[in-house]
Design an enzyme around this catalytic site. Structure first.
Site, mmCIF file in Angstrom:
data_model
loop_
_atom_site.group_PDB
_atom_site.id
_atom_site.type_symbol
_atom_site.label_atom_id
_atom_site.label_comp_id
_atom_site.label_asym_id
_atom_site.label_seq_id
_atom_site.Cartn_x
_atom_site.Cartn_y
_atom_site.Cartn_z
ATOM 1 N N VAL A 152 -50.260 -22.353 -14.254
ATOM 2 C CA VAL A 152 -50.574 -22.871 -12.922
ATOM 3 C C VAL A 152 -52.069 -23.110 -12.764
ATOM 4 O O VAL A 152 -52.494 -24.012 -12.037
ATOM 5 C CB VAL A 152 -50.080 -21.889 -11.831
ATOM 6 C CG1 VAL A 152 -50.305 -22.464 -10.447
ATOM 7 C CG2 VAL A 152 -48.602 -21.564 -12.037
ATOM 8 N N LYS A 199 -56.025 -33.616 -15.072
ATOM 9 C CA LYS A 199 -54.607 -33.258 -14.986
ATOM 10 C C LYS A 199 -53.740 -34.232 -15.786
ATOM 11 O O LYS A 199 -52.728 -33.836 -16.382
ATOM 12 C CB LYS A 199 -54.157 -33.223 -13.522
ATOM 13 C CG LYS A 199 -54.782 -32.110 -12.695
ATOM 14 C CD LYS A 199 -54.387 -30.722 -13.185
ATOM 15 C CE LYS A 199 -52.994 -30.323 -12.769
ATOM 16 N NZ LYS A 199 -52.682 -28.913 -13.110
ATOM 17 N N LEU A 226 -48.215 -33.447 -3.122
ATOM 18 C CA LEU A 226 -49.123 -32.695 -2.261
ATOM 19 C C LEU A 226 -48.342 -31.538 -1.640
ATOM 20 O O LEU A 226 -47.337 -31.746 -0.971
ATOM 21 C CB LEU A 226 -49.684 -33.610 -1.183
ATOM 22 C CG LEU A 226 -50.720 -33.033 -0.222
ATOM 23 C CD1 LEU A 226 -51.965 -32.584 -0.965
ATOM 24 C CD2 LEU A 226 -51.072 -34.063 0.846
#
Length: 357
Positions: free
Chosen positions: A83, A172, A201
Site C-alpha cells: 500500500v 504509480k 479517488l
C-alpha cells in the site's frame, strides 16, 4: 489456533493501510505492518488500538528508500499488500533522483523481498486509476471506455498538473507496470502471483485523526481548496475524462477479496462511479445547500466516458457503497475532523462551523 495465513501490509499508518489493517485484524489474520517511524507514538497507538491488535499485530519500521528494510516484515507471510508509496522526496538525502524513481525502486524492492521470502504466494499492489487514462494518442480526445487495457501516456502536459501530481502519476504507472512483470513467475514449482488494484479517488470515513488528502480533494469545491480542486479534481478530469471514485471500505474489501479468491490475477480497476467535477458540485449544491459553492469551483463536464470496472465484479466482488454514500460520508468526515484540517486550509474550521449553524 489461528487458521488464517500471516499477511504483511506496507504503509500501515496511511489512510488505506490503517483501514485495511483494522479489517484484517477483525477477520482474525496475523498482520505484519510497516511504518516509516516506530517512534511516532500517535501512529503506533492508533494501530495498537484496533481489536485483536495485542495478539495479532506486529509492527516493523521500514522505509521504501532503503533496499532491505522489508525483509523481516515480509518473512513468513503468505500474502503481501503493498500500500505504501513515497510521498515526499529529498534528492539530497536519497539515492534516487526523484519521486518517480523512488516509487518504482520501492515497488521492485517489495517484489524481490517477496520472492526471497519463499513463503509469499501473492502480492496485492494498491495501484492508482491515474495509471489507466483512456486518452488517445493525440492527447486531446478520449476512448469511449476506460478499462484495464488503458495506460496513461507520459509524453503529455496538463495545465492542472504540477510537479507533485505529475510525479505521482508517472511513478504509480511505472511501478504498476514493473510489478506486473513478475505475475505468474515460476518459483520452486509454484507460481508467484501479482494483483494490481487501480483504485479510484478514495472517500468515505477514516480511522485517522486528521483529514486524508483524498477526502479534501473530494470536498475541495466546498472547502474552496485550490490545491485539491485544481491539482485534484480538475487534473484527474484532464487525464481521465472523469473522476472515478470508490469508498474506503470497498477498497479494503477488494484487497482482501483479491487475497482470498484464487481466481484473481493481474490488473483490475477498482471504482464504482465516474462523475465529472461538475456532477460532484451539483450533488453537493442540491443535497447540502448550506455549503455554498462559488461559481469558480462549479467544475466542468467532459464528454461521457464509460467506466468498465466489471472485471473484478465478474469474479464475485460486490461494491457496497454508491457515489451518494461516498460524497455524503466524505463531507461528514470533513465536518468531524475540521479542527485537524488546519494543516490544509487555516480557515476551514470557521467555514464548516458557519455552514452548520
Amino acid at each position: 489456533m489461528n487458521c488464517h495465513p500471516k499477511v504483511c501490509v506496507t504503509g500501515g499508518s496511511g489512510y488505506i493501510g490503517s483501514w485495511l489493517i483494522n479489517k484484517l485484524l477483525h477477520k482474525g489474520y496475523i498482520v505484519h505492518a510497516t511504518l516509516r517511524n516506530l517512534k511516532d507514538e500517535s501512529k503506533v497507538e492508533l494501530l495498537k488500538s484496533f481489536p485483536n491488535a495485542e495478539t495479532n499485530l506486529v509492527l516493523f519500521e521500514a522505509d521504501l528508500e532503503r533496499t532491505n528494510d522489508f525483509e523481516e516484515a515480509i518473512h513468513g507471510c503468505e500474502y503481501v499488500f503493498h500500500v505504501a508509496t513515497p510521498t515526499q522526496h529529498n534528492p539530497q538525502s536519497s539515492q534516487y533522483k526523484d519521486k518517480v524513481e523512488a516509487t518504482v525502486a520501492g515497488a521492485k524492492n517489495i517484489v524481490e523481498a517477496c520472492i526471497r521470502s519463499k513463503t509469499v504466494k501473492r502480492l496485492i499492489y494498491t495501484a492508482s486509476v491515474m495509471a489507466a487514462s483512456p486518452l488517445n494518442e493525440d492527447g486531446h480526445s478520449f476512448k469511449s471506455c476506460m478499462d484495464e487495457s488503458c495506460w496513461t501516456p507520459f509524453d503529455l502536459s496538463f495545465s492542472y498538473g504540477n510537479d507533485y501530481v505529475m510525479g505521482y502519476t508517472k511513478g504509480k504507472t511505472l511501478a504498476e507496470k514493473e510489478i506486473l512483470k513478475y505475475n505468474n513467475m515460476e518459483l520452486d514449482g509454484a507460481k508467484f502471483e501479482v494483483v494490481t488494484l487501480a483504485c479510484g479517488l478514495v472517500g468515505g470515513d477514516t480511522v485517522l485523526s486528521y483529514l486524508p488528502i483524498t477526502i479534501e480533494v473530494i470536498c475541495s469545491q466546498i472547502l474552496e481548496s485550490l490545491f485539491g480542486y485544481n491539482h485534484g479534481l480538475r487534473f484527474m478530469q484532464q487525464v481521465l475524462g472523469s473522476i472515478p471514485m470508490v469508498h474506503i471500505d470497498d477498497v479494503c474489501e477488494a484487497h482482501i477479496f483479491c487475497m482470498e479468491n484464487p481466481e484473481v490475477n493481474g490488473r483490475f480497476l477498482c471504482a464504482v462511479a465516474n462523475p465529472t467535477s461538475r456532477d460532484i458540485a451539483l450533488y453537493f449544491q442540491q443535497h447540502h445547500p448550506q455549503f455554498k459553492i462559488q461559481d469558480s469551483f462549479m467544475g466542468e463536464t467532459e464528454g461521457e466516458i464509460k467506466l468498465d470496472s466489471s472485471k473484478l465484479s465478474k469474479l464475485g466482488f460486490v461494491y457496497k457503497y454508491d457515489l451518494k454514500t461516498i460524497l455524503d460520508e466524505s463531507l461528514e468526515c470533513v465536518k468531524r475532523l475540521g479542527d485537524f484540517s488546519r494543516q490544509y486550509e487555516p480557515w476551514l474550521c470557521t467555514k464548516i462551523i458557519a455552514a452548520q449553524e
